[in-house]
Design an enzyme around this catalytic site. Structure first.
Site, PDB file in Angstrom:
ATOM      1  N   HIS A  88       2.920  85.506  29.592  1.00 13.25           N
ATOM      2  CA  HIS A  88       3.130  86.562  30.575  1.00 13.25           C
ATOM      3  C   HIS A  88       2.860  87.924  29.939  1.00 13.25           C
ATOM      4  O   HIS A  88       3.195  88.150  28.781  1.00 13.25           O
ATOM      5  CB  HIS A  88       4.569  86.542  31.103  1.00 13.25           C
ATOM      6  CG  HIS A  88       4.830  85.436  32.069  1.00 13.25           C
ATOM      7  ND1 HIS A  88       6.101  84.958  32.343  1.00 13.25           N
ATOM      8  CD2 HIS A  88       3.986  84.709  32.850  1.00 13.25           C
ATOM      9  CE1 HIS A  88       6.019  83.986  33.234  1.00 13.25           C
ATOM     10  NE2 HIS A  88       4.755  83.828  33.557  1.00 13.25           N
ATOM     11  N   LYS A 132      -4.965  83.780  31.489  1.00 15.63           N
ATOM     12  CA  LYS A 132      -5.560  84.646  32.498  1.00 15.63           C
ATOM     13  C   LYS A 132      -6.299  85.797  31.827  1.00 15.63           C
ATOM     14  O   LYS A 132      -5.877  86.314  30.810  1.00 15.63           O
ATOM     15  CB  LYS A 132      -4.472  85.195  33.432  1.00 15.63           C
ATOM     16  CG  LYS A 132      -3.902  84.139  34.372  1.00 15.63           C
ATOM     17  CD  LYS A 132      -2.908  84.762  35.332  1.00 15.63           C
ATOM     18  CE  LYS A 132      -2.431  83.742  36.359  1.00 15.63           C
ATOM     19  NZ  LYS A 132      -1.449  84.331  37.305  1.00 15.63           N
ATOM     20  N   HIS A 182       2.753  73.497  38.407  1.00 13.97           N
ATOM     21  CA  HIS A 182       3.493  74.755  38.295  1.00 13.97           C
ATOM     22  C   HIS A 182       4.997  74.503  38.194  1.00 13.97           C
ATOM     23  O   HIS A 182       5.705  75.212  37.465  1.00 13.97           O
ATOM     24  CB  HIS A 182       3.203  75.675  39.483  1.00 13.97           C
ATOM     25  CG  HIS A 182       3.853  77.017  39.334  1.00 13.97           C
ATOM     26  ND1 HIS A 182       3.420  77.957  38.417  1.00 13.97           N
ATOM     27  CD2 HIS A 182       4.930  77.569  39.950  1.00 13.97           C
ATOM     28  CE1 HIS A 182       4.193  79.026  38.482  1.00 13.97           C
ATOM     29  NE2 HIS A 182       5.118  78.822  39.406  1.00 13.97           N
ATOM     30  N   ARG A 192      -0.444  76.595  32.024  1.00 12.98           N
ATOM     31  CA  ARG A 192      -0.847  76.532  33.422  1.00 12.98           C
ATOM     32  C   ARG A 192      -1.834  75.387  33.627  1.00 12.98           C
ATOM     33  O   ARG A 192      -2.457  74.908  32.675  1.00 12.98           O
ATOM     34  CB  ARG A 192      -1.526  77.840  33.841  1.00 12.98           C
ATOM     35  CG  ARG A 192      -0.650  79.077  33.701  1.00 12.98           C
ATOM     36  CD  ARG A 192      -1.436  80.330  34.047  1.00 12.98           C
ATOM     37  NE  ARG A 192      -0.617  81.538  33.974  1.00 12.98           N
ATOM     38  CZ  ARG A 192      -0.520  82.315  32.902  1.00 12.98           C
ATOM     39  NH1 ARG A 192      -1.181  82.014  31.792  1.00 12.98           N
ATOM     40  NH2 ARG A 192       0.236  83.401  32.933  1.00 12.98           N
ATOM     41  N   ARG A 231       5.646  73.643  34.696  1.00 19.10           N
ATOM     42  CA  ARG A 231       5.660  74.871  33.876  1.00 19.10           C
ATOM     43  C   ARG A 231       6.999  75.593  34.046  1.00 19.10           C
ATOM     44  O   ARG A 231       7.587  76.080  33.084  1.00 19.10           O
ATOM     45  CB  ARG A 231       4.496  75.764  34.311  1.00 19.10           C
ATOM     46  CG  ARG A 231       4.426  77.147  33.674  1.00 19.10           C
ATOM     47  CD  ARG A 231       3.117  77.801  34.089  1.00 19.10           C
ATOM     48  NE  ARG A 231       3.106  79.242  33.934  1.00 19.10           N
ATOM     49  CZ  ARG A 231       2.797  79.887  32.807  1.00 19.10           C
ATOM     50  NH1 ARG A 231       2.501  79.207  31.706  1.00 19.10           N
ATOM     51  NH2 ARG A 231       2.763  81.208  32.758  1.00 19.10           N
ATOM     52  N   TYR A 291      12.197  83.002  36.079  1.00 19.91           N
ATOM     53  CA  TYR A 291      12.691  81.710  35.612  1.00 19.91           C
ATOM     54  C   TYR A 291      14.160  81.729  35.202  1.00 19.91           C
ATOM     55  O   TYR A 291      14.717  80.691  34.856  1.00 19.91           O
ATOM     56  CB  TYR A 291      11.840  81.220  34.430  1.00 19.91           C
ATOM     57  CG  TYR A 291      10.390  81.036  34.772  1.00 19.91           C
ATOM     58  CD1 TYR A 291       9.962  79.918  35.477  1.00 19.91           C
ATOM     59  CD2 TYR A 291       9.440  81.989  34.412  1.00 19.91           C
ATOM     60  CE1 TYR A 291       8.633  79.751  35.808  1.00 19.91           C
ATOM     61  CE2 TYR A 291       8.112  81.829  34.739  1.00 19.91           C
ATOM     62  CZ  TYR A 291       7.708  80.710  35.435  1.00 19.91           C
ATOM     63  OH  TYR A 291       6.393  80.549  35.778  1.00 19.91           O
TER      64      TYR A 291
END
Length: 297
Positions: A268, A172, A242, A148, A245, A277
């Site tokens: 994720h 994250k 993004h 990211r 990515r 995706y």
């Protein structure tokens, strides 16, 4: 004694481990609702509101042509706030309990093609000077690791391990993951490190990617950089980190990578996030299928 908003801020920062930027956005939304309730209902506190008041704010926002995306983000902030108040036993009923997000139009992210990536990297093949060398490496790092924008900006120099061919990425909620880097970019990394060492004044020395003034890069700078370079080779409307990515994930899936592996590489927490995706991969699969099946001749 701390106010509810101050306690909420501490909860987001210390317990949920959200970034300062995210926490500020949550607080701004809560404060905007507080202003609305005070002006519309002459009520000083938002601790004890009902869902009808929340709905009134939604209607007011929609009347102001605020997009559904933004309205849903504001509601997510309120949901987090009232969930915190309920958890800390400052309220008995959560007014957001039965709230449903506004419907969103499905937007399909269009990744860059392999040709667009190839054309750009060919154009950037012989970078000269610190900035050109850094810019090319940023493009390559996004495409090779799928990280990211915030992860790239906060990449620490100590976490780039060329001997093992990996980088340690802080994702994250401070979740770490190890991502391999391809041998094809290790020479580019060494070249960048050499140029970086020659900077006259390095302020943010712990960070891997720096400006020519030795400062950590900003999110807007990285966005403009990607947008500017890809404008040379792509006519796509959206050209952002993004999308790059998204391109990383799509190209891996198109070339046979399994969904679980891509999930781990992207960082994720659930497979559902990664399945977004698969849309473009499925389109590619259909194209190959139609072109190859004997019954379609």
């Amino acid at each position: 004694m701390k106010t509810n908003k101050e306690s909420f801020k501490d909860y987001l920062l210390l317990e949920k481990k959200y970034s300062p930027h995210t926490v500020q956005a949550y607080l701004k939304d809560v404060e905007a609702f507080e202003v609305f309730v005070k002006e519309e209902f002459e009520q000083d506190s938002i601790d004890l509101v009902n869902y009808g008041q929340v709905r009134s704010w939604i209607v007011a926002l929609v009347d102001q042509n605020v997009s559904n995306v933004t309205v849903n983000r504001k509601m997510a902030s309120l949901k987090a706030f009232y969930k915190f108040l309920l958890k800390s036993k400052q309220i008995e009923v959560n007014p957001m309990l039965k709230h449903k997000s506004l419907k969103m139009p499905k937007v399909v992210q269009v990744p860059f093609s392999e040709k667009e990536l190839s054309d750009l990297l060919t154009e950037m093949e012989l970078p000269v000077g610190f900035e050109e060398i850094r810019d090319k490496l940023i493009v390559e790092m996004f495409y090779v690791t799928g990280m990211r924008r915030a992860e790239l900006i906060h990449l620490m120099i100590k976490n780039v391990d060329l001997s093992s061919g990996v980088v340690k990425v802080l994702g994250k909620r401070n979740k770490e993951r190890i991502v391999p880097i391809l041998p094809i970019i290790t020479d580019q990394i060494r070249l960048y490190i050499k140029e970086r060492e020659d900077l006259s004044d390095v302020v943010d020395s712990d960070y891997f990617f720096l400006s020519k003034k030795g400062l950590k890069l900003s999110e807007s700078f990285v966005y403009r950089l990607i947008n500017s370079y890809f404008s040379r080779v792509s006519e796509k409307v959206k050209k952002s980190p993004h999308v790059l990515r998204h391109t990383f994930a799509t190209h891996l899936l198109n070339n046979g990578a399994d969904l679980n592996s891509v999930k781990e590489l992207l960082g994720h927490s659930s497979l559902a996030s990664t399945q977004v995706y698969t849309h473009n991969s499925l389109a590619e699969l259909k194209k190959v299928y139609k072109g190859a099946h004997p019954r379609n001749k």
